[in-house]
Design a protein around this motif. Structure first.
Motif, PDB file in Angstrom:
ATOM      1  N   ARG A   1      -6.882   1.600   4.118  1.00 13.16           N
ATOM      2  CA  ARG A   1      -7.015   3.037   3.843  1.00 13.16           C
ATOM      3  C   ARG A   1      -8.476   3.388   3.616  1.00 13.16           C
TER       4      ARG A   1
ATOM      5  N   HIS B   1      -3.487  -1.364  -3.075  1.00 10.89           N
ATOM      6  CA  HIS B   1      -2.685  -0.809  -1.993  1.00 10.89           C
ATOM      7  C   HIS B   1      -1.594  -1.750  -1.498  1.00 10.89           C
TER       8      HIS B   1
ATOM      9  N   HIS C   1      -5.257   6.552  -2.867  1.00  4.98           N
ATOM     10  CA  HIS C   1      -6.048   6.486  -1.640  1.00  4.98           C
ATOM     11  C   HIS C   1      -7.305   7.292  -1.926  1.00  4.98           C
TER      12      HIS C   1
ATOM     13  N   GLU D   1      -1.332   3.675  -2.000  1.00  2.00           N
ATOM     14  CA  GLU D   1      -2.076   3.783  -0.749  1.00  2.00           C
ATOM     15  C   GLU D   1      -1.737   5.034   0.040  1.00  2.00           C
TER      16      GLU D   1
ATOM     17  N   ARG E   1      -9.163  -2.810  -3.356  1.00  2.00           N
ATOM     18  CA  ARG E   1      -8.188  -2.172  -2.465  1.00  2.00           C
ATOM     19  C   ARG E   1      -7.064  -3.106  -2.037  1.00  2.00           C
TER      20      ARG E   1
END
Length: 699
Positions: free
Chosen positions: A284, A582, A549, A518, A578
């Motif tokens: 993302r 996510h 995100h 995410e 991340r």
């Protein structure tokens, strides 16, 4: 006859398939273990709820199916025609049921499935087999909950303050949340939850239902005095909206049911796992949206400078918002005229798009395809394309009307325009907006929300088919279209039009029950918020955006060099974390201090937590930070991951990484820092390889 049991991940659904009618649901909840055989059902105390509740099955609450014919009425009593089941103990399975009532002139197909995570999906299809039309008034999906489900939780809200929780006792009668806004709605419940008394994020038993539909919808809970209760959801139909001629069918949206024996987090995890299994997403990218930076000011030099600042801060995607198309110098004109405005962009969008890509960023564009301004070339040429009666314009909102997408000519126009622009500018991303409730929708003389929603789905599906790499965000004046119907076709939702990080903490916490991080757009806004007027420190704004995100919606050309450096630090931290943020399980501690929140995302090997001080705490001492979701038998290294908040009084453990077992972190917790209001401390835990505390009896 032996019952039919679907089981997975500690959950079970038990169907009583004996008799001539539809199966009855005897249980939805905790797994039942290796139970089977003809003696099970007579021994169970749980009352049976018909798969599609009706009076013919001795159900005197709200019926699952309602409808009528002119001149005659036959209450439906289904005869089971076929039952096909594929069930693997511990891995879920599917059930398809066909039934009919020749006297009533109806056939039914019900589809149930339990996935490997224990989430149940259900939908019904009803077909008219009689010569006379059948006016369908309602068709919902329902599952029972036990008597110990004593409380209800649902959500309300408004523009820029979505997902406000509200709780009440689950008494006798119906608690119904009905939406007639033509979109999911700012006040949509999202999840209707029933649970044992005082259930929380990590405690209590809960059951929840969600209708995966982006138009009018209903969620309700009902308890009758016979001791039976249920949760149900489906599309909300207006009178005359669905009239089935002989041979025609109506299919409900997919309805999702989740259960947990350990609070809301586990119920949420089952939903997240189902959504993640549906379509794998690429990494993302951190996104900049220019809306609150420039609004309708699309001077090229200003946008190029904004792109330069964005790239220098580590941003990976640049999205040009409202204002790029013909006549769009304000919000009162131009919607529907989806051509690049030659007066503002004499060379098209290419100078900006090319510059953005040379900086290494993706390029995206804002659209609001379903809406039009009456002051537009499109409506001057085609006034009959507005969704409503030609003789009377629907009430305006935001100087807008709704374009009737179920009209083939309007649909074809939009598809051609979107397809052309995506291809010409090789768009990586579309922000797809929907900025008003739909009022008085009429299509071909009947209520039009059902047809409008399906046409929107078709348009999204076809655009993605033509451009497989295209990503689409669902925005609807913020968070007014967040549901699993739209998320089946989009990659991200805009959680709220408010970038106020203090309000966003609660908005993201409760939206996150349904939507994994995410897919939740979460932006670092301006120092002085454009919606609430509140001023908040950058560290708090960035620490809030970190857990979704991540993106930016701030005029970086006006930011100081120190702010840009700090923003770049937070973006780099987000990129490093991340892979956990996510992909992991979202956890929310039932923290005893109402002035603070403790939440995180956990994978087997790593975890990231945010301790958030919202307001001043009452007590002089702080409750310990009991980190949820960790393996109690593992040893973890614990460290502060992000910048230490200004003015914080930090405990000893924060000075250097410490090693503690998951059992101690979850039960005893860490000494909490003393933080100023509107502060976030980010904590990272990493499992120490080769250390399993199961071998240490002391733990």
């Amino acid at each position: 006859m032996s019952p039919l049991i679907l089981s997975a991940a500690g959950a079970a659904l038990l169907l009583d398939t004996g008799g001539q009618g539809l199966p009855r649901v005897r249980h939805f909840g905790a797994g039942l273990g290796p139970v089977a055989g003809p003696d099970l059902l007579p021994a169970l105390a749980a009352p049976a709820v018909p798969l599609l509740p009706a009076q013919g099955d001795s159900w005197y609450g709200r019926p699952g199916l309602s409808g009528s014919r002119t001149g005659e009425h036959w209450p439906v009593r289904w005869t089971l025609d076929r039952l096909d089941a594929e069930a693997t103990p511990g891995a879920g399975g599917t059930v398809t049921i066909a039934a009919s009532d020749p006297r009533a002139g109806l056939e039914l197909v019900s589809e149930l499935a339990m996935d490997a995570g224990g989430l149940v999906t259900m939908r019904h299809t009803v077909t008219n087999t009689a010569a006379t039309p059948y006016r369908l008034e309602g068709l919902t999906c329902a599952l029972p909950v036990p008597e110990r489900a004593a409380e209800l939780l649902d959500f309300t809200g408004r523009w820029a303050l979505e997902k406000v929780p509200q709780r009440r006792a689950f008494g006798h009668g119906v608690w119904s949340r009905e939406n007639r806004r033509g979109r999911t709605g700012h006040d949509a419940t999202g999840l209707l939850v029933a649970g044992t008394e005082a259930f929380g994020c990590r405690s209590g038993e809960v059951w929840a239902v969600h209708a995966g539909w982006s138009g009018d919808h209903v969620h309700y809970a009902e308890r009758v005095h016979e001791g039976v209760a249920l949760l149900a959801a489906g599309e909300l139909l207006e009178p005359g909206e669905i009239i089935l001629a002989q041979g025609e069918s109506y299919r409900t949206p997919q309805v999702y049911f989740t259960w947990s024996g350990a609070g809301l987090d586990d119920a949420s995890a089952r939903l997240h796992a189902h959504l993640r299994a549906g379509r794998a997403l690429p990494v993302r990218p951190v996104t900049l949206n220019n809306w609150e930076a420039t609004y309708f000011d699309h001077g090229l030099d200003r946008l190029l400078e904004l792109a330069d600042k964005a790239a220098a801060a580590g941003i990976e995607r640049f999205v040009l918002d409202d204002g790029w198309f013909r006549h769009r110098r304000h919000d009162r004109a131009g919607l529907g005229d989806w051509y690049v405005d030659e007066q503002v962009w004499p060379d098209g969008l290419h100078p900006l798009a090319d510059h953005v890509r040379k900086l290494g960023m993706q390029f995206g564009l804002w659209f609001e395809p379903e809406m039009v301004n009456p002051d537009s070339d499109l409506i001057r040429e085609h006034p009959d394309w507005i969704l409503g009666r030609a003789e009377r314009m629907p009430p305006p909102q935001r100087h807008q009307q709704t374009l009737d997408l179920a009209r083939p000519e309007a649909y074809d126009y939009l598809l051609e325009r979107l397809d052309t622009l995506v291809a010409e500018y090789a768009l990586d991303y579309i922000k797809w907006d929907h900025n008003r409730d739909i009022a008085e929708p009429v299509h071909d003389g009947v209520p039009g929300v059902h047809a409008q929603t399906l046409a929107t789905y078709r348009l999204l599906d076809e655009l993605r088919r033509r451009h497989p790499g295209l990503e689409i965000e669902s925005c609807s004046s913020g968070g007014a279209r967040i549901d699993y119907g739209i998320l089946a076709r989009t990659d991200r939702v805009w959680t709220s039009d408010s970038n106020d990080a203090l309000d966003r903490q609660a908005i993201q916490r409760w939206t996150g029950l349904l939507v994994p991080p995410e897919r939740m757009g979460s932006h670092v806004g301006a120092p002085h918020d454009h919606v609430t007027g509140r001023s908040l420190p950058l560290a708090f704004r960035a620490g809030t955006a970190l857990f979704g995100h991540m993106g930016v919606e701030w005029d970086l050309t006006s930011a100081s060099e120190s702010d840009l450096e700090e923003l770049a630090t937070w973006i780099a931290l987000h990129k490093r974390l991340r892979p956990v943020l996510h992909a992991g399980n979202v956890v929310r501690a039932d923290h005893p201090d109402p002035s603070a929140l403790l939440h995180g995302v956990v994978l087997p090997e790593r975890g990231v937590f945010g301790f958030v001080q919202l307001t001043s705490r009452v007590g002089s001492g702080a409750a310990p930070l009991r980190l949820p979701g960790l393996d109690p038998a593992a040893l973890y290294e614990v460290r502060v991951a992000g910048p230490v908040p200004d003015g914080a009084a930090m405990p000893e453990w924060a000075a250097t990484p410490v090693r503690l077992p998951g059992s101690a972190l979850g039960e005893l917790g860490l000494p909490a820092p003393a933080l100023r209001p509107t502060s976030v401390l980010v904590i990272e835990v990493v499992k120490v390889a080769g250390c399993d505390m199961r071998s240490h009896a002391d733990f």
